[in-house]
Design a protein around this motif. Structure first.
Motif, mmCIF file in Angstrom:
data_model
loop_
_atom_site.group_PDB
_atom_site.id
_atom_site.type_symbol
_atom_site.label_atom_id
_atom_site.label_comp_id
_atom_site.label_asym_id
_atom_site.label_seq_id
_atom_site.Cartn_x
_atom_site.Cartn_y
_atom_site.Cartn_z
ATOM 1 N N GLU A 194 60.728 -31.347 -76.637
ATOM 2 C CA GLU A 194 61.758 -31.723 -75.672
ATOM 3 C C GLU A 194 63.099 -31.075 -75.993
ATOM 4 O O GLU A 194 63.841 -30.714 -75.081
ATOM 5 N N ARG A 195 63.398 -30.943 -77.294
ATOM 6 C CA ARG A 195 64.653 -30.299 -77.669
ATOM 7 C C ARG A 195 64.690 -30.022 -79.165
ATOM 8 O O ARG A 195 64.005 -30.670 -79.953
ATOM 9 N N LEU A 196 65.509 -29.064 -79.521
ATOM 10 C CA LEU A 196 65.817 -28.796 -80.922
ATOM 11 C C LEU A 196 66.816 -29.850 -81.378
ATOM 12 O O LEU A 196 67.815 -30.101 -80.709
ATOM 13 N N LEU A 197 66.531 -30.496 -82.512
ATOM 14 C CA LEU A 197 67.454 -31.491 -83.053
ATOM 15 C C LEU A 197 68.404 -30.893 -84.079
ATOM 16 O O LEU A 197 69.579 -31.239 -84.121
ATOM 17 N N GLY B 49 65.184 -36.418 -90.159
ATOM 18 C CA GLY B 49 64.751 -36.353 -88.765
ATOM 19 C C GLY B 49 65.276 -37.510 -87.933
ATOM 20 O O GLY B 49 65.737 -37.322 -86.795
ATOM 21 N N LEU B 50 65.230 -38.732 -88.487
ATOM 22 C CA LEU B 50 65.731 -39.893 -87.753
ATOM 23 C C LEU B 50 67.243 -39.834 -87.572
ATOM 24 O O LEU B 50 67.766 -40.206 -86.515
ATOM 25 N N ALA B 51 67.961 -39.342 -88.581
ATOM 26 C CA ALA B 51 69.411 -39.195 -88.454
ATOM 27 C C ALA B 51 69.752 -38.185 -87.361
ATOM 28 O O ALA B 51 70.677 -38.411 -86.565
ATOM 29 N N SER C 206 71.840 -39.262 -83.893
ATOM 30 C CA SER C 206 73.196 -38.767 -83.653
ATOM 31 C C SER C 206 73.252 -37.480 -82.837
ATOM 32 O O SER C 206 74.311 -37.161 -82.298
ATOM 33 N N THR C 207 72.148 -36.742 -82.771
ATOM 34 C CA THR C 207 72.105 -35.429 -82.107
ATOM 35 C C THR C 207 73.437 -34.690 -82.261
ATOM 36 O O THR C 207 74.117 -34.408 -81.272
ATOM 37 N N PRO C 208 73.805 -34.372 -83.507
ATOM 38 C CA PRO C 208 75.089 -33.703 -83.734
ATOM 39 C C PRO C 208 75.134 -32.329 -83.074
ATOM 40 O O PRO C 208 74.134 -31.607 -83.068
ATOM 41 N N ALA C 209 76.281 -32.007 -82.514
ATOM 42 C CA ALA C 209 76.441 -30.714 -81.834
ATOM 43 C C ALA C 209 76.145 -29.549 -82.768
ATOM 44 O O ALA C 209 75.640 -28.515 -82.336
ATOM 45 N N GLY D 6 73.940 -29.650 -85.155
ATOM 46 C CA GLY D 6 72.552 -29.674 -85.605
ATOM 47 C C GLY D 6 72.431 -29.905 -87.101
ATOM 48 O O GLY D 6 71.408 -29.582 -87.704
ATOM 49 N N HIS D 7 73.458 -30.504 -87.716
ATOM 50 C CA HIS D 7 73.466 -30.684 -89.166
ATOM 51 C C HIS D 7 73.827 -32.122 -89.502
ATOM 52 O O HIS D 7 74.720 -32.702 -88.882
ATOM 53 N N VAL D 8 73.111 -32.711 -90.456
ATOM 54 C CA VAL D 8 73.454 -34.041 -90.960
ATOM 55 C C VAL D 8 73.687 -33.938 -92.460
ATOM 56 O O VAL D 8 73.236 -32.992 -93.105
ATOM 57 N N ALA D 9 74.382 -34.923 -92.998
ATOM 58 C CA ALA D 9 74.651 -34.939 -94.437
ATOM 59 C C ALA D 9 73.338 -35.022 -95.206
ATOM 60 O O ALA D 9 72.353 -35.594 -94.718
#
Length: 157
Positions: free
Chosen positions: A63-66, A133-135, A139-142, A144-147
């Motif tokens: 459906e989309r790149l996270l 993956g759940l983070a 949040s679907t950060p613009a 594409g990066h989470v801590a």
């Protein structure tokens, strides 16, 4: 340093996430997201669909790149021992299941897959990939990066 490029599926439906029960060569079991190594000349988009089918028996569409996660696993934490540190570059996609039937991976590393209620994930012995993956899905950060997710307790590399 070893380098691994992998694609992972984040599939959330009705408040549940699809998890795979991975079995390491030493017999240790860990819950993780369906997914794995991108084969030579394979597009990660195609790899995640292939991996979902291989590991779970289910058909999926992206459906989309996270986002993308890059982490280094120190040599001392690698299994089996004696291997160099590993940089794992994971590409996470939100996927939707379109058919198939849950089953263990034939002759593979996945003992089975289950739909797990999201609140129950915190109590599982799991790969840090699940938390990443759940983070990303939450949040679907613009960017594409989470801590980075700290490893320890129930969370492993």
């Amino acid at each position: 340093m070893d380098l691994r490029l992998a694609a992972y599926a984040v599939c959330i439906e009705d408040g549940r996430v699809l998890l795979a029960h991975a079995v390491r060569p030493d017999g240790e079991k860990t819950w993780t997201l369906p997914g794995g190594r991108v084969e030579h000349a394979e597009d990660p988009f195609d790899a995640v669909i292939r991996e979902v089918a291989e590991e779970t028996g289910l058909d999926a569409v992206v459906e989309r790149l996270l986002g993308v996660d890059s982490r280094v696993v120190p040599a001392a934490e690698r299994r089996p021992p004696g291997r160099p540190e590993l940089q794992n570059v994971g590409i996470f996609y939100r996927v939707r299941i379109t058919g198939g039937r849950l089953r263990p991976e034939p002759n593979g590393e996945t003992a089975g897959s289950v739909w797990t209620p999201l609140p129950g994930v915190a109590g599982l012995s799991r790969s840090s990939l699940v938390d990443v993956g759940l983070a990303l899905a939450r949040s679907t950060p613009a960017t594409g990066h989470v801590a980075p997710v700290p490893v320890g307790g129930l969370i492993r590399h």
